[in-house]
Motif scaffolding. Structure first.
Motif, PDB file in Angstrom:
ATOM      1  N   ALA A 158    -109.364 -45.908  16.855  1.00 32.60           N
ATOM      2  CA  ALA A 158    -110.053 -46.508  15.708  1.00 32.60           C
ATOM      3  C   ALA A 158    -111.561 -46.470  15.909  1.00 32.60           C
ATOM      4  N   ALA A 159    -112.008 -46.696  17.140  1.00 32.78           N
ATOM      5  CA  ALA A 159    -113.438 -46.665  17.421  1.00 32.78           C
ATOM      6  C   ALA A 159    -113.997 -45.250  17.330  1.00 32.78           C
ATOM      7  N   ALA A 160    -113.182 -44.262  17.718  1.00 37.95           N
ATOM      8  CA  ALA A 160    -113.627 -42.872  17.688  1.00 37.95           C
ATOM      9  C   ALA A 160    -113.624 -42.296  16.285  1.00 37.95           C
ATOM     10  N   TYR A 161    -112.796 -42.873  15.390  1.00 38.14           N
ATOM     11  CA  TYR A 161    -112.707 -42.353  14.021  1.00 38.14           C
ATOM     12  C   TYR A 161    -112.476 -43.519  13.074  1.00 38.14           C
ATOM     13  N   PRO A 162    -113.540 -44.195  12.640  1.00 34.19           N
ATOM     14  CA  PRO A 162    -113.383 -45.333  11.723  1.00 34.19           C
ATOM     15  C   PRO A 162    -112.650 -44.925  10.452  1.00 34.19           C
ATOM     16  N   GLY A 163    -111.759 -45.800  10.008  1.00 31.86           N
ATOM     17  CA  GLY A 163    -110.984 -45.517   8.813  1.00 31.86           C
ATOM     18  C   GLY A 163    -109.732 -44.703   9.060  1.00 31.86           C
ATOM     19  N   SER A 164    -109.437 -44.405  10.326  1.00 33.62           N
ATOM     20  CA  SER A 164    -108.259 -43.618  10.659  1.00 33.62           C
ATOM     21  C   SER A 164    -107.001 -44.479  10.565  1.00 33.62           C
ATOM     22  N   PRO A 165    -105.802 -43.847  10.534  1.00 35.54           N
ATOM     23  CA  PRO A 165    -104.560 -44.622  10.517  1.00 35.54           C
ATOM     24  C   PRO A 165    -104.424 -45.571  11.699  1.00 35.54           C
ATOM     25  N   SER A 166    -105.015 -45.234  12.824  1.00 39.52           N
ATOM     26  CA  SER A 166    -104.945 -46.121  13.990  1.00 39.52           C
ATOM     27  C   SER A 166    -105.635 -47.445  13.708  1.00 39.52           C
ATOM     28  N   GLN A 167    -106.718 -47.416  12.927  1.00 43.45           N
ATOM     29  CA  GLN A 167    -107.404 -48.657  12.565  1.00 43.45           C
ATOM     30  C   GLN A 167    -106.504 -49.520  11.674  1.00 43.45           C
ATOM     31  N   THR A 168    -105.783 -48.885  10.763  1.00 43.85           N
ATOM     32  CA  THR A 168    -104.856 -49.617   9.899  1.00 43.85           C
ATOM     33  C   THR A 168    -103.717 -50.221  10.708  1.00 43.85           C
ATOM     34  N   LEU A 169    -103.155 -49.430  11.612  1.00 44.36           N
ATOM     35  CA  LEU A 169    -102.063 -49.921  12.456  1.00 44.36           C
ATOM     36  C   LEU A 169    -102.530 -51.062  13.354  1.00 44.36           C
ATOM     37  N   LEU A 170    -103.747 -50.963  13.862  1.00 44.59           N
ATOM     38  CA  LEU A 170    -104.272 -52.016  14.727  1.00 44.59           C
ATOM     39  C   LEU A 170    -104.331 -53.341  13.979  1.00 44.59           C
ATOM     40  N   GLY A 171    -104.814 -53.314  12.748  1.00 43.43           N
ATOM     41  CA  GLY A 171    -104.871 -54.531  11.958  1.00 43.43           C
ATOM     42  C   GLY A 171    -103.500 -55.074  11.625  1.00 43.43           C
ATOM     43  N   GLU A 172    -102.534 -54.185  11.485  1.00 45.14           N
ATOM     44  CA  GLU A 172    -101.167 -54.591  11.147  1.00 45.14           C
ATOM     45  C   GLU A 172    -100.430 -55.188  12.342  1.00 45.14           C
ATOM     46  N   LEU A 173    -100.608 -54.612  13.524  1.00 47.89           N
ATOM     47  CA  LEU A 173     -99.804 -54.978  14.687  1.00 47.89           C
ATOM     48  C   LEU A 173    -100.456 -56.032  15.578  1.00 47.89           C
ATOM     49  N   LEU A 174    -101.755 -56.162  15.519  1.00 48.23           N
ATOM     50  CA  LEU A 174    -102.466 -57.062  16.426  1.00 48.23           C
ATOM     51  C   LEU A 174    -102.033 -58.525  16.311  1.00 48.23           C
ATOM     52  N   PRO A 175    -101.804 -59.063  15.093  1.00 49.29           N
ATOM     53  CA  PRO A 175    -101.445 -60.483  15.008  1.00 49.29           C
ATOM     54  C   PRO A 175    -100.184 -60.866  15.776  1.00 49.29           C
ATOM     55  N   GLY A 176     -99.229 -59.957  15.877  1.00 49.81           N
ATOM     56  CA  GLY A 176     -97.983 -60.290  16.557  1.00 49.81           C
ATOM     57  C   GLY A 176     -97.927 -59.850  18.002  1.00 49.81           C
ATOM     58  N   ALA A 177     -99.048 -59.418  18.547  1.00 50.72           N
ATOM     59  CA  ALA A 177     -99.073 -58.902  19.919  1.00 50.72           C
ATOM     60  C   ALA A 177     -99.469 -59.989  20.900  1.00 50.72           C
ATOM     61  N   PRO A 178     -99.090 -59.858  22.166  1.00 52.36           N
ATOM     62  CA  PRO A 178     -99.515 -60.828  23.188  1.00 52.36           C
ATOM     63  C   PRO A 178    -100.994 -60.685  23.474  1.00 52.36           C
ATOM     64  N   SER A 179    -101.551 -61.680  24.128  1.00 52.09           N
ATOM     65  CA  SER A 179    -102.960 -61.614  24.483  1.00 52.09           C
ATOM     66  C   SER A 179    -103.198 -60.470  25.467  1.00 52.09           C
ATOM     67  N   THR A 180    -104.430 -59.994  25.488  1.00 58.47           N
ATOM     68  CA  THR A 180    -104.762 -58.860  26.341  1.00 58.47           C
ATOM     69  C   THR A 180    -104.526 -59.188  27.816  1.00 58.47           C
ATOM     70  N   PHE A 181    -103.930 -58.242  28.520  1.00 63.86           N
ATOM     71  CA  PHE A 181    -103.657 -58.418  29.946  1.00 63.86           C
ATOM     72  C   PHE A 181    -104.952 -58.223  30.736  1.00 63.86           C
ATOM     73  N   ILE A 182    -105.310 -59.211  31.533  1.00 59.33           N
ATOM     74  CA  ILE A 182    -106.483 -59.105  32.404  1.00 59.33           C
ATOM     75  C   ILE A 182    -106.042 -59.432  33.825  1.00 59.33           C
ATOM     76  N   PRO A 183    -106.083 -58.463  34.740  1.00 58.22           N
ATOM     77  CA  PRO A 183    -105.629 -58.732  36.102  1.00 58.22           C
ATOM     78  C   PRO A 183    -106.471 -59.807  36.792  1.00 58.22           C
ATOM     79  N   GLY A 184    -105.808 -60.731  37.457  1.00 62.07           N
ATOM     80  CA  GLY A 184    -106.516 -61.793  38.166  1.00 62.07           C
ATOM     81  C   GLY A 184    -106.839 -61.392  39.596  1.00 62.07           C
TER      82      GLY A 184
END
Length: 277
Positions: free
Chosen positions: A192-218
């Motif tokens: 999405a960052a490499a190509y604004p307006g691409s299908p990946s940007q649409t999918l990101l907005g669709e799938l992000l709300p139901g996804a777990p928080s970002t994994f950050i190694p401790g």
């Protein structure tokens, strides 16, 4: 004497020039390239490039192609910039199922077949599954019915990302979902960052709300493995896979450039034996 009328594409209006200049500036900033650097790469003066971006000068078709090549932007976006400048598209977009792509389809099928007994699939820019080998079909069929796969997407197409994230898809079968989901979202973010307006940007907005928080190694976590392994529960066994991505190296067709071949490999001997069975 009658006045000769030039073709419309050689007489773009002010709004076309402004739109082209705005798109060009957006892509240049996205690539983090200065006007001076881009002008040198495209072998034009910085003054001329500045006039093009501001709409004070109209680029030729050759200049548009040279600049988009220097920016290394996707072929689809190059066609969009050509259209904004008042020119016809330069790069064709042939359907994969068309006669002109017979050799390409045969090549893709050979790649998928040679990857047996490991799973592989061909995806388009929207993450729709276009082709699958038998290993991929066998694995997915152990978790989902074919009709169920199509029902996961509003357009009834088998979509890899929706299949992974949907609660009725593969998500319940992924044992390390909290680790896998952020990695998949990361791929969508990069595209999405490499190509604004691409299908990946649409999918990101669709799938992000139901996804777990970002994994950050401790700091107390064990050292990270070389790859992120997908742990998939297949009935009573666990299949562990890591993926590679293959694309065509020198595509001159929009469809061909946007194809990706996802190839999976077993990450341990037990998974290898399971796939071979």
């Amino acid at each position: 004497m009658d006045r000769i009328q030039l073709p419309k594409q050689t007489q773009p209006n002010v709004s076309q020039r402004s739109r082209f200049g705005s798109l060009l500036a957006d892509w240049r900033r996205l690539r983090r390239i200065s006007q001076m650097t881009l002008a040198m790469d495209a072998d034009i003066s910085q003054r001329h490039l500045s006039f093009i971006e501001s709409g004070r000068a109209q680029p030729s078709r050759e200049i548009v192609l040279t600049i988009t090549e220097a920016l290394d932007i996707p072929l689809r976006a190059r066609n969009e910039l050509l259209h904004a400048a008042g020119f016809a598209a330069f790069y064709p977009e042939r359907p994969l199922q068309g006669a002109e792509m017979d050799r390409t389809r045969e090549t893709l099928r050979r790649i998928l077949a040679h990857h047996e007994p490991y799973p592989a699939m061909v995806l388009d820019r929207s993450w729709n599954i276009l082709l699958r080998n038998e290993a991929s079909k066998r694995i997915i069929s152990r978790c989902l019915h074919e009709v169920a796969i199509e029902q996961l997407s509003p357009d009834r197409k088998a979509n890899f990302m929706r299949m992974m994230f949907h609660p009725n898809g593969l998500k319940p079968h992924v044992l390390n979902w909290a680790r896998t989901a952020p990695v998949l979202l990361g791929r969508l973010r990069r595209e999405a960052a490499a190509y604004p307006g691409s299908p990946s940007q649409t999918l990101l907005g669709e799938l992000l709300p139901g996804a777990p928080s970002t994994f950050i190694p401790g700091i107390d976590d064990a050292a990270l493995a070389p790859t992120v392994v997908l742990e998939l529960e297949i009935e009573t066994e666990v299949l562990r896979l890591f993926n590679t991505l293959t694309t065509f190296g020198t595509p001159q067709d929009v469809t061909l450039q946007e194809l990706r071949i996802e190839m999976s490999y077993p990450s341990d001997d037990a998974s290898d034996a399971l796939l071979r069975r």
